[in-house]
Design a protein around this motif. Structure first.
Motif, PDB file in Angstrom:
ATOM      1  N   TYR A 196       0.886  -1.167   0.000  1.00  0.00           N
ATOM      2  CA  TYR A 196       0.000   0.000   0.000  1.00  0.00           C
ATOM      3  C   TYR A 196       0.925   1.219   0.000  1.00  0.00           C
ATOM      4  N   ILE A 197       0.868   1.983  -1.085  1.00  0.00           N
ATOM      5  CA  ILE A 197       1.846   3.062  -1.250  1.00  0.00           C
ATOM      6  C   ILE A 197       1.153   4.376  -1.621  1.00  0.00           C
ATOM      7  N   ASP A 198       1.842   5.465  -1.264  1.00  0.00           N
ATOM      8  CA  ASP A 198       1.413   6.816  -1.617  1.00  0.00           C
ATOM      9  C   ASP A 198       2.559   7.449  -2.388  1.00  0.00           C
ATOM     10  N   TYR A 199       2.274   7.977  -3.571  1.00  0.00           N
ATOM     11  CA  TYR A 199       3.344   8.498  -4.413  1.00  0.00           C
ATOM     12  C   TYR A 199       3.955   9.791  -3.889  1.00  0.00           C
ATOM     13  N   ALA A 200       3.395  10.335  -2.822  1.00  0.00           N
ATOM     14  CA  ALA A 200       3.991  11.503  -2.183  1.00  0.00           C
ATOM     15  C   ALA A 200       4.731  11.127  -0.900  1.00  0.00           C
ATOM     16  N   CYS A 201       4.803   9.841  -0.607  1.00  0.00           N
ATOM     17  CA  CYS A 201       5.367   9.358   0.662  1.00  0.00           C
ATOM     18  C   CYS A 201       6.866   9.085   0.516  1.00  0.00           C
ATOM     19  N   PRO A 202       7.730   9.816   1.219  1.00  0.00           N
ATOM     20  CA  PRO A 202       9.179   9.603   1.092  1.00  0.00           C
ATOM     21  C   PRO A 202       9.630   8.240   1.598  1.00  0.00           C
ATOM     22  N   TYR A 203       8.929   7.677   2.581  1.00  0.00           N
ATOM     23  CA  TYR A 203       9.290   6.337   3.063  1.00  0.00           C
ATOM     24  C   TYR A 203       8.933   5.269   2.029  1.00  0.00           C
ATOM     25  N   CYS A 204       7.829   5.504   1.310  1.00  0.00           N
ATOM     26  CA  CYS A 204       7.496   4.599   0.205  1.00  0.00           C
ATOM     27  C   CYS A 204       8.584   4.659  -0.855  1.00  0.00           C
ATOM     28  N   GLN A 205       9.079   5.857  -1.121  1.00  0.00           N
ATOM     29  CA  GLN A 205      10.148   6.010  -2.097  1.00  0.00           C
ATOM     30  C   GLN A 205      11.391   5.233  -1.663  1.00  0.00           C
ATOM     31  N   GLN A 206      11.722   5.302  -0.387  1.00  0.00           N
ATOM     32  CA  GLN A 206      12.863   4.539   0.133  1.00  0.00           C
ATOM     33  C   GLN A 206      12.695   3.050  -0.156  1.00  0.00           C
ATOM     34  N   PHE A 207      11.526   2.528   0.200  1.00  0.00           N
ATOM     35  CA  PHE A 207      11.298   1.095   0.013  1.00  0.00           C
ATOM     36  C   PHE A 207      11.323   0.726  -1.461  1.00  0.00           C
ATOM     37  N   GLU A 208      10.646   1.515  -2.291  1.00  0.00           N
ATOM     38  CA  GLU A 208      10.527   1.177  -3.708  1.00  0.00           C
ATOM     39  C   GLU A 208      11.877   1.260  -4.419  1.00  0.00           C
ATOM     40  N   THR A 209      12.618   2.320  -4.205  1.00  0.00           N
ATOM     41  CA  THR A 209      13.900   2.452  -4.906  1.00  0.00           C
ATOM     42  C   THR A 209      14.901   1.400  -4.428  1.00  0.00           C
ATOM     43  N   PHE A 221       8.098   7.432  -8.390  1.00  0.00           N
ATOM     44  CA  PHE A 221       8.960   7.523  -7.210  1.00  0.00           C
ATOM     45  C   PHE A 221      10.300   8.180  -7.537  1.00  0.00           C
ATOM     46  N   ALA A 222      10.816   7.927  -8.738  1.00  0.00           N
ATOM     47  CA  ALA A 222      12.086   8.539  -9.125  1.00  0.00           C
ATOM     48  C   ALA A 222      11.974  10.064  -9.194  1.00  0.00           C
ATOM     49  N   GLN A 223      10.792  10.553  -9.556  1.00  0.00           N
ATOM     50  CA  GLN A 223      10.579  12.000  -9.685  1.00  0.00           C
ATOM     51  C   GLN A 223       9.632  12.526  -8.603  1.00  0.00           C
ATOM     52  N   GLN A 224       9.665  11.887  -7.457  1.00  0.00           N
ATOM     53  CA  GLN A 224       8.782  12.315  -6.355  1.00  0.00           C
ATOM     54  C   GLN A 224       9.136  13.727  -5.896  1.00  0.00           C
ATOM     55  N   PRO A 225       8.164  14.632  -5.807  1.00  0.00           N
ATOM     56  CA  PRO A 225       8.456  15.992  -5.330  1.00  0.00           C
ATOM     57  C   PRO A 225       8.734  16.015  -3.829  1.00  0.00           C
ATOM     58  N   GLU A 226       9.387  17.055  -3.389  1.00  0.00           N
ATOM     59  CA  GLU A 226       9.626  17.236  -1.959  1.00  0.00           C
ATOM     60  C   GLU A 226       8.300  17.446  -1.229  1.00  0.00           C
ATOM     61  N   GLU A 227       8.258  17.019   0.023  1.00  0.00           N
ATOM     62  CA  GLU A 227       7.066  17.285   0.841  1.00  0.00           C
ATOM     63  C   GLU A 227       6.892  18.790   1.024  1.00  0.00           C
ATOM     64  N   ASN A 228       5.629  19.185   1.191  1.00  0.00           N
ATOM     65  CA  ASN A 228       5.263  20.580   1.399  1.00  0.00           C
ATOM     66  C   ASN A 228       5.655  21.461   0.211  1.00  0.00           C
ATOM     67  N   THR A 229       5.579  20.864  -0.976  1.00  0.00           N
ATOM     68  CA  THR A 229       5.653  21.630  -2.223  1.00  0.00           C
ATOM     69  C   THR A 229       4.394  21.288  -3.014  1.00  0.00           C
ATOM     70  N   SER A 230       4.152  22.018  -4.081  1.00  0.00           N
ATOM     71  CA  SER A 230       2.925  21.790  -4.849  1.00  0.00           C
ATOM     72  C   SER A 230       2.971  20.518  -5.684  1.00  0.00           C
ATOM     73  N   GLY A 231       4.157  19.950  -5.859  1.00  0.00           N
ATOM     74  CA  GLY A 231       4.266  18.728  -6.650  1.00  0.00           C
ATOM     75  C   GLY A 231       4.145  18.999  -8.143  1.00  0.00           C
ATOM     76  N   LEU A 232       4.118  17.935  -8.910  1.00  0.00           N
ATOM     77  CA  LEU A 232       3.993  18.065 -10.359  1.00  0.00           C
ATOM     78  C   LEU A 232       2.583  18.514 -10.717  1.00  0.00           C
ATOM     79  N   ASP A 233       2.486  19.431 -11.682  1.00  0.00           N
ATOM     80  CA  ASP A 233       1.154  19.804 -12.154  1.00  0.00           C
ATOM     81  C   ASP A 233       0.657  18.748 -13.145  1.00  0.00           C
TER      82      ASP A 233
END
Length: 285
Positions: A115-128, A189-201
């Motif tokens: 169960y993953i969230d594409y804005a989750c940095p811990y998910c990014q850690q696990f996936e990469t 996940f490779a292009q995940q935006p930083e937290e507390n930013t608007s992210g990709l449009d």
């Protein structure tokens, strides 16, 4: 001889009768007007109710769409010894509950569910850290992989709801180009935006997905229209309420939530050896 008084009396009584009849006629006219007015109001109210009902029903039915290939609320991948392939499933009817994957048919493999969230940095850690080795296991037929994209981190994208938009984009790929899902998953996940930013449009999301291999017009339109936005919300609520792909794990503790044959992995997310050892232990049990 006629008494003049009698004539005056008769005229008065006649005048009174005419006045009485006129009053009665006026009462009847007012009553009719009230009835007409009330009927008109009722008809108008019913018309408004009918219009509102049609609008509500139309908007509800038009926005509620379930994706193909995600009957369990996750997309399932299996392997034939060399190739990873998504398992096709029909779109569920609107209002239907998700259908859990039949693990009896996967008894010879280790079943990994995320169960993953594409804005989750811990998910990014696990996936990469683990994506490549998991896909190798799946291709060889040693494991299956079921990915559940959800959105719990909309609050971390400055109001743009990047988490939900990215999950919707992934579901669009699962529906229209499921063979490209894993490539898109890795790219998100490779292009995940930083937290507390608007992210990709939306335009950037479409470019990312297209560059990863899902380049059909259907996927692009689905991302723009947020076709599966309501589905993402519903899937997130179900997971958050503990409706998980496990008989023993019933509490959602956040993302990533990783299950191996129904057992939760709680080791280091950035340690591929630790996860591999956990999978081997579960497989041997």
């Amino acid at each position: 001889m006629t008494n003049p008084a009698d004539g005056k009396k008769a005229r008065r009584e006649h005048a009174r009768e005419l006045a009485r009849q006129e009053r009665e006629a006026e009462k009847r006219r007012r009553k009719r007007n009230r009835l007409f007015l009330q009927s008109g109001i009722i008809v108008a109210v019913l018309a408004v109710v009918a219009i509102v009902t049609v609008v509500i029903v139309t908007s509800t039915t038009s926005s509620a769409v379930n994706p193909k290939n995600m009957a369990s609320n996750g997309i399932l991948f299996t392997g034939d010894g060399t190739t990873v392939s998504p398992v096709s499933t029909a779109a569920l009817e609107v209002g239907s509950d998700p259908v859990a994957t039949d693990t009896a048919s996967l008894a010879s493999t280790v079943n990994i569910v995320t169960y993953i969230d594409y804005a989750c940095p811990y998910c990014q850690q696990f996936e990469t850290t683990n994506s490549e080795q998991i896909q190798t296991w799946v291709a060889s037929g040693e494991a299956s992989l079921e990915i559940h994209p959800i959105s719990i981190l909309d609050r971390a994208s400055l109001g743009t709801k990047y988490s939900s938009r990215a999950a919707n984009a992934a579901v669009c790929v699962a529906n229209y180009e499921p063979d490209q899902y894993l490539a898109v998953n890795d790219a998100l996940f490779a292009q995940q935006p930083e937290e507390n930013t608007s992210g990709l449009d939306t335009a950037a999301l479409k470019t990312l997905v297209s560059d990863a291999g899902a380049s059909s017009d259907e996927v692009a339109s689905c991302i723009s229209d947020k076709t599966f936005g309501d589905w993402v919300t519903s899937a997130t609520e179900l997971a958050s309420d503990g409706n998980l792909a496990s008989d023993t794990v019933t509490e959602f503790t956040g993302t990533p939530l990783i299950l191996v044959n129904g057992q939760q992995y709680e080791g280091a997310l950035d340690d591929a050896d630790a996860f591999s050892a956990f999978v081997a232990t579960v497989a041997a049990s």
